[in-house]
Motif scaffolding. Sequence first.
Motif: not given
Length: 445
Positions: A79-81, A319-321, A201-203, A232-234
């Motif tokens: 849903v982020q393209t 890819s985390d697009v 669950p998103r995070y 732990s991404e950011n």
Amino acid sequence: MLKGFRGRIFYFDINADVFHLEKGYHYLEDGLLLVKDGKVLRAGSYDELSGEVTQKYECIEFGDSFIFPGFIDAHVHSVQTKSIVSYGNQLLQWLQTYIFPNEKKFDNTEYAREHTRFFFQQLLKNGTTTAVIYPAVFDASVEAVFETAQLLNMRIISGKTWMDRNAPDCLIEKPEKSLKSVSGQIEKWHRKGRAHYAITPRYAITSSPDSLKVAASLLRTYEGLYIQTHISENLQEVAMVNHSYSDHKGYLDVYDSYGLLTPYTLLGHGIYLSSGELSRIAQAGASIVHCPTSNLFLGSGLFDFHKTIEHGVKMAIGSDVGGGTSFSMLSNLHDAYKISALKNNLNFENSDYNTFATMNALEAFYFITLGGARALHLENRIGSFLQGNEADFVVIDPSMNQLLSYRLDGTDTVEEMLFAILMLGNEQIVKATYLMGEEVYPFKV
Ligand code: GUN
Ligand code: ZN
């Protein structure tokens, strides 16, 4: 029906060891991949195999092109393209400014179908044959993913991305509601055809303790479910999680203490995990999905792939697009290589410095094929040309890129060739993509 595909075949042996990949691959300069009823019958040298096979078969000739097992994208948002390359924010601001408003549009069935179809086309034209997908919270977005994959006969892992706090009202729901709708989706789609369901669950920032309890109860109720989330991404994200879950030992412990760390857990990013956390992930048999183009685009940080595998953690690449800037797993490997080189240099100041800690071409291709399949426990179905595996593969034609072709002309070793392909290649050199032995790209209009 027997079919043959002739070209330069490369794949890892099912017994390959991530620390000794130089002893664990097959490269057939003039190879033949025999496919029967959508499954790999044999892969071997053309001369040998064509002499042995008495049965008649159609042989598709790919000349100097490479035939690889289809690429695995282990973390991507369907849903982020439209949000790809949205400028200039760190993760949390970027989600609020660009991602959430766009995800809202997927509550509409027509919109969801149209944009999900485009998303799958991008996967296929990049040679991705298996994807682990985050849709939005809306049923329409989840249905669109499973329906499209079913139409294509494509192996996917997916499930509704749910949140119950810290997001716009229209994207959150009470955990009891998620429990009900997710249960319905599991019954409809899990293990149907080539689909698997992932509790998503998103995070931790958008998940209350109650919603993590619901996730755990779903894992207990249904067999064979995956669970995927971000971790732990950011640094700002990590600080917020430490604040809101202050009674926990750290980010990983939030998921762990609710029983969400299983061998089927896929943790996206994991840049700032401690050594203790990595050991715990390895012990649980869970996997980390490294998302290189996203980590650079969002300025999230430099993932230490070497430290991760040294701790015994299984790893895949995503890819985390739309955080990522390319659907091409080759482009993602390109950035993974650069990240590992930078990280290794920065480690010079401390004891983690290691001359061999920059990702090499074999490691890179391993993570998007057999290694990725192992992280998903699917190595007996995809990721290599093991006999009986599903015949998902990609045909890479270096001559579709003049510079790459020119560069390859001077290469001596397989590793050198693979390195040039990953550093200079992208969707431009994908000649064809096959699912279960059927061509799905180039698209038939
Ligand atoms: N963390 C929580 N949601 C997301 C997302 O959609 N993308 C990325 N990159 N990180 C996230
Ligand atoms: Zn993500």
